[in-house]
Design a protein around this motif. Structure first.
Motif, short mmCIF file in Angstrom:
data_model
loop_
_atom_site.label_atom_id
_atom_site.label_comp_id
_atom_site.label_asym_id
_atom_site.label_seq_id
_atom_site.Cartn_x
_atom_site.Cartn_y
_atom_site.Cartn_z
N TYR A 4 0.84 -1.20 0.00
CA TYR A 4 0.00 0.00 0.00
C TYR A 4 0.88 1.25 0.00
O TYR A 4 0.66 2.19 -0.77
N THR A 5 1.87 1.27 0.86
CA THR A 5 2.76 2.43 0.95
C THR A 5 3.48 2.67 -0.37
O THR A 5 3.59 3.82 -0.82
N ALA A 6 3.94 1.61 -1.00
CA ALA A 6 4.63 1.76 -2.29
C ALA A 6 3.69 2.31 -3.35
O ALA A 6 4.05 3.24 -4.09
N VAL A 7 2.48 1.78 -3.43
CA VAL A 7 1.51 2.25 -4.43
C VAL A 7 1.11 3.69 -4.15
O VAL A 7 1.00 4.51 -5.07
N LYS A 8 0.94 4.03 -2.87
CA LYS A 8 0.60 5.41 -2.52
C LYS A 8 1.71 6.37 -2.94
O LYS A 8 1.44 7.43 -3.52
N THR A 50 -1.68 7.78 -17.23
CA THR A 50 -2.13 6.39 -17.14
C THR A 50 -1.57 5.75 -15.86
O THR A 50 -2.30 5.04 -15.15
N ALA A 51 -0.31 6.02 -15.56
CA ALA A 51 0.28 5.51 -14.32
C ALA A 51 -0.45 6.10 -13.11
O ALA A 51 -0.80 5.37 -12.16
N LEU A 52 -0.72 7.39 -13.14
CA LEU A 52 -1.43 8.06 -12.06
C LEU A 52 -2.79 7.42 -11.81
O LEU A 52 -3.15 7.09 -10.67
N LEU A 53 -3.55 7.22 -12.87
CA LEU A 53 -4.87 6.62 -12.75
C LEU A 53 -4.79 5.17 -12.29
O LEU A 53 -5.56 4.73 -11.43
N THR A 54 -3.83 4.43 -12.83
CA THR A 54 -3.67 3.02 -12.44
C THR A 54 -3.37 2.90 -10.96
O THR A 54 -3.98 2.08 -10.25
N PHE A 55 -2.44 3.71 -10.46
CA PHE A 55 -2.11 3.66 -9.04
C PHE A 55 -3.27 4.14 -8.17
O PHE A 55 -3.50 3.61 -7.09
N GLY A 56 -4.02 5.12 -8.66
CA GLY A 56 -5.19 5.60 -7.92
C GLY A 56 -6.26 4.53 -7.80
O GLY A 56 -6.83 4.32 -6.72
N VAL A 57 -6.53 3.84 -8.89
CA VAL A 57 -7.52 2.74 -8.85
C VAL A 57 -7.01 1.62 -7.95
O VAL A 57 -7.78 1.05 -7.16
N ALA A 58 -5.72 1.32 -8.04
CA ALA A 58 -5.14 0.28 -7.18
C ALA A 58 -5.32 0.64 -5.70
O ALA A 58 -5.68 -0.22 -4.88
N LEU A 59 -5.11 1.90 -5.35
CA LEU A 59 -5.31 2.33 -3.97
C LEU A 59 -6.77 2.16 -3.54
O LEU A 59 -7.05 1.68 -2.43
N VAL A 61 -8.93 0.08 -4.69
CA VAL A 61 -9.21 -1.35 -4.54
C VAL A 61 -8.59 -1.87 -3.24
O VAL A 61 -9.23 -2.60 -2.48
N MET A 62 -7.33 -1.50 -2.98
CA MET A 62 -6.65 -1.95 -1.76
C MET A 62 -7.38 -1.51 -0.49
O MET A 62 -7.41 -2.24 0.50
N LEU A 63 -7.97 -0.32 -0.54
CA LEU A 63 -8.67 0.22 0.62
C LEU A 63 -10.16 -0.12 0.62
O LEU A 63 -10.90 0.33 1.50
N ASN A 64 -10.58 -0.90 -0.38
CA ASN A 64 -11.97 -1.34 -0.48
C ASN A 64 -12.93 -0.14 -0.47
O ASN A 64 -13.90 -0.12 0.28
N PHE A 65 -12.62 0.86 -1.28
CA PHE A 65 -13.43 2.07 -1.36
C PHE A 65 -14.64 1.85 -2.26
O PHE A 65 -14.69 2.29 -3.40
N TRP A 66 -15.63 1.15 -1.75
CA TRP A 66 -16.89 1.02 -2.47
C TRP A 66 -18.00 0.86 -1.47
O TRP A 66 -17.92 -0.05 -0.65
#
Length: 129
Positions: A4-8, A50-59, A61-66
């Motif tokens: 998580y820290t790396a992706v953030k 694209t990298a920015l959006l990919t990492f944002g979506v990954a975050l 998903v990791m944080l279960n933001f739904w």
């Protein structure tokens, strides 16, 4: 949490790289510099964003933001505004003055997004007061 820290950090780094490159391209646009026509200048923002959006979506998903929290929904809405302002600042503005004005507005929206992310509030930086 290590991943998580790396992706953030990657997401934040991509965000800063994106806005710095936007400011540079806006400067070139206002000054009508032909470097804007270079292939690398046209491709680089797409790679960075694209990298920015990919990492944002990954975050998210990791944080279960739904469902999405309100601050993240506001940040996404501001992102759309930032993109529209940015296209006028870089490509569609009829005069250098118009392009400069839209570039300043886009950077202000970026600052709002940064505040919304840091404060976890749709009030952005006002939530810190």
């Amino acid at each position: 949490m290590e991943s998580y820290t790396a992706v953030k950090h990657l997401h934040v780094s991509a965000a800063y790289l994106s806005v710095m490159f936007f400011v540079l391209r806006a400067f070139w646009s206002v000054n009508e510099n032909s470097v804007l026509k270079a292939r690398w200048v046209k491709v680089a923002p797409h790679v960075i964003d694209t990298a920015l959006l990919t990492f944002g979506v990954a975050l998210a998903v990791m944080l279960n933001f739904w469902p999405l929290p309100g601050w993240l929904t506001a940040k996404i809405a501001a992102l759309i505004v930032y993109i529209v302002l940015g296209t006028v600042a870089i490509k569609r503005g009829a005069t250098p003055t118009v392009r400069a004005s839209f570039a300043v507005a886009a950077v202000m929206v970026f600052a709002y997004m940064l505040g919304a992310a840091n404060q976890h509030s749709a009030l952005s930086w006002l939530a810190a007061m």
